[in-house]
Enzyme design. Structure first.
Site, PDB file in Angstrom:
ATOM      1  N   CYS A   1      20.296  84.996  26.293  1.00  0.00           N
ATOM      2  CA  CYS A   1      20.194  84.392  27.618  1.00  0.00           C
ATOM      3  C   CYS A   1      18.837  84.732  28.254  1.00  0.00           C
ATOM      4  O   CYS A   1      17.807  84.256  27.797  1.00  0.00           O
ATOM      5  CB  CYS A   1      21.367  84.839  28.491  1.00  0.00           C
ATOM      6  SG  CYS A   1      21.656  83.745  29.902  1.00  0.00           S
TER       7      CYS A   1
ATOM      8  N   HIS B   1      26.624  83.638  25.302  1.00  0.00           N
ATOM      9  CA  HIS B   1      27.209  84.969  25.452  1.00  0.00           C
ATOM     10  C   HIS B   1      28.450  85.076  24.567  1.00  0.00           C
ATOM     11  O   HIS B   1      29.175  84.103  24.367  1.00  0.00           O
ATOM     12  CB  HIS B   1      27.601  85.230  26.904  1.00  0.00           C
ATOM     13  CG  HIS B   1      26.435  85.384  27.833  1.00  0.00           C
ATOM     14  ND1 HIS B   1      25.628  86.501  27.824  1.00  0.00           N
ATOM     15  CD2 HIS B   1      25.936  84.560  28.786  1.00  0.00           C
ATOM     16  CE1 HIS B   1      24.692  86.364  28.751  1.00  0.00           C
ATOM     17  NE2 HIS B   1      24.855  85.195  29.339  1.00  0.00           N
TER      18      HIS B   1
END
Length: 505
Positions: free
Chosen positions: A336, A439
């Site tokens: 991310c 994630h």
């Protein structure tokens, strides 16, 4: 309307979240339809629901304990700190606005309407609501602005258990002081006390229990022994930042040694729980460059303030170490915000983080432009990197405000979508540098084992069997039952059920 049990604490990090999860599992196994509720959570450790809403990970764990699919009504307000006095406010799963603390407190009435709305929806479909408080039950200076503890207790007409942490010391002051600071009508709702994290011979605290009960007139329902090696999600990265065992893990020649750079605003640290549980992995959180020198893999994790954390990492001297790590033929991974840091440039044209441009580590030919609209969705994806098993898929979720463009390198994953597949992330031609927005990428045992084995082979070690990682996943899954068994053994659940007028759990 559902019955309600509130688990309030003498302070932060005393065990409210895990005790709520333990109760949830006990009631679920007894056939009682229970649901967790925390009106307001402050955490950078968030999750995306099936509907695309964002909520705190603690309530996700509690929902799983109750046998439920996580829903944003379980955590209607999530505060994600961006600075010491400013947070992004998530209301019922969506970004509401970014506010300074003073302005947010002035919004109490409006926020409590959302709290009531979510609570009433949950209560209309469940027999029991397990309410988790925040901080201390006796934050007297915040009483007029509280929307988490006593206002929710009154709204739900809840019975209250007070939790204290004996491991940090001062347990008598914690319990007696907290109760003395409560208003009489608040104290009347407290029907029991739980002492958490006790170490040693429980009989040595019998006198302590008697003192607390005599001074307060409230029974101690249980003294929970400290449970070592509990592999459940913690609420926030404070659990890592204060735990020397997490930051001081020793590397070993026969293991895959992983260093995760500890960022000031690190988010979603639970991305690494399954990885760190693997017996052939040594994972440490690194505060300084010297702690990553011997790592086989260096990971840049997610961040709530990517540009600020990137400047922090550079200022700490990680830049040359990261570059030399790649030159030595070792792997660098970005998740991310960490993926954005690996690129050439992060452009904050829309002033999401204050504006301007920042140069990244330039390890991947990608550029990121931050946008105000946050992307939140669950995903299923196929790995595209070499050395990974064919046909395996991962499930995870995206939470990010950047759009990243890729040049001259391939993607890491193909995201499978009913509206058309799309590509995610970027990987260098030699496979040593890769980044993704997904994630939970290491949660799937097949991907995790393939990836670990790829590093093992590069290091000259023989690959291990998939069954090893599948065993880790089973152990992580069974941890909730292990914790519930522990709570049931040491807490007087008979009294809890009698007070709640529920069948014995």
């Amino acid at each position: 309307m559902a019955k309600a049990l509130a688990i309030l604490g003498t302070g932060s990090d005393v065990g409210k979240s895990l005790l709520t999860a333990g109760f949830g599992r006990i009631f679920h196994r007894s056939g009682i339809l229970a649901a967790p509720f925390k009106s307001q959570n402050m955490s950078l450790n968030s999750f995306v629901t099936v509907e695309g809403g964002e909520m705190g990970r603690a309530q996700v764990l509690q929902a799983q304990a109750c046998g439920l699919r996580p829903h944003v009504d379980m955590n209607p307000i999530l505060l994600k700190p961006e600075a010491d006095r400013r947070s992004q406010v998530i209301v019922q799963g969506k970004v509401w606005r970014t506010q300074d603390a003073g302005d947010y407190f002035d919004s109490k009435a409006e926020m409590f309407r959302y709290v009531r709305e979510s609570y009433e929806r949950l209560a209309s479909h469940h027999e029991l609501i397990l309410i988790e408080g925040a901080g201390s039950a006796a934050e007297v200076n915040l009483r007029e602005r509280d929307i988490v503890n006593w206002p929710v207790v009154r709204m739900a007409d809840a019975e209250v258990i007070l939790v204290a942490d004996i491991d940090r010391g001062g347990v008598f002051a914690q319990v007696i002081g907290t109760l003395d600071l409560l208003e009489p009508y608040e104290r009347e709702r407290v029907f029991g006390i739980v002492i958490n994290k006790f170490r040693g011979d429980r009989r040595l605290f019998d006198e302590g229990v008697a003192i607390i009960e005599k001074r307060t007139g409230i029974p101690v329902l249980g003294v929970l022994p400290f449970l070592r090696d509990l592999v459940l999600d913690q609420e926030d990265s404070v659990a890592i930042e204060t735990d020397e065992t997490e930051t001081g893990i020793g590397f070993a020649p026969g293991k895959v040694n992983v260093a995760v750079i500890l960022l000031p605003r690190m988010s979603n640290f639970t991305d690494f729980n399954a990885l760190s549980a693997e017996p052939d992995v040594a994972l440490r959180y690194a505060r300084s460059p010297k702690e990553v020198v011997d790592a086989d893999v260096l990971i840049l994790p997610g961040s709530k303030r990517t540009i600020q954390d990137l400047e922090y990492v550079k200022g700490k001297g990680f830049g040359p170490v990261v570059a030399s790590h790649v030159l030595a033929g070792r792997e660098v991974v970005g998740l991310c915000g960490g993926f954005q840091m690996l690129g050439e440039r992060i452009d904050d044209f829309h002033q999401v983080e204050g504006g301007g441009q920042t140069e990244g580590f330039r390890l991947l030919p990608v550029e990121t432009r931050l946008h105000r609209e946050k992307q939140t969705r669950q995903v299923q994806a196929e790995p595209l990197m070499s050395g990974m098993s064919d046909g395996e898929t991962i499930q995870g979720y995206e939470i990010h405000v950047g759009l990243t463009s890729r040049r001259q390198v391939g993607p890491c994953f193909r995201i499978l979508d009913q509206d058309g597949d799309r590509e995610d992330g970027a990987v260098s031609p030699d496979g040593l540098v890769w980044g993704t927005y997904i994630h939970g990428v290491f949660d799937a045992p097949s991907f995790r084992r393939s990836w670990i084995n790829r590093v093992r082979v590069r290091k000259g070690l023989a690959p291990n069997e998939l069954a090893d990682s599948e065993s880790v996943t089973r152990r992580l899954t069974s941890a909730l039952d292990e914790w519930a068994d522990h709570v049931a053994r040491h807490v007087d659940m008979k009294t809890v059920c009698e007070v709640l007028r529920l069948p014995a759990a």
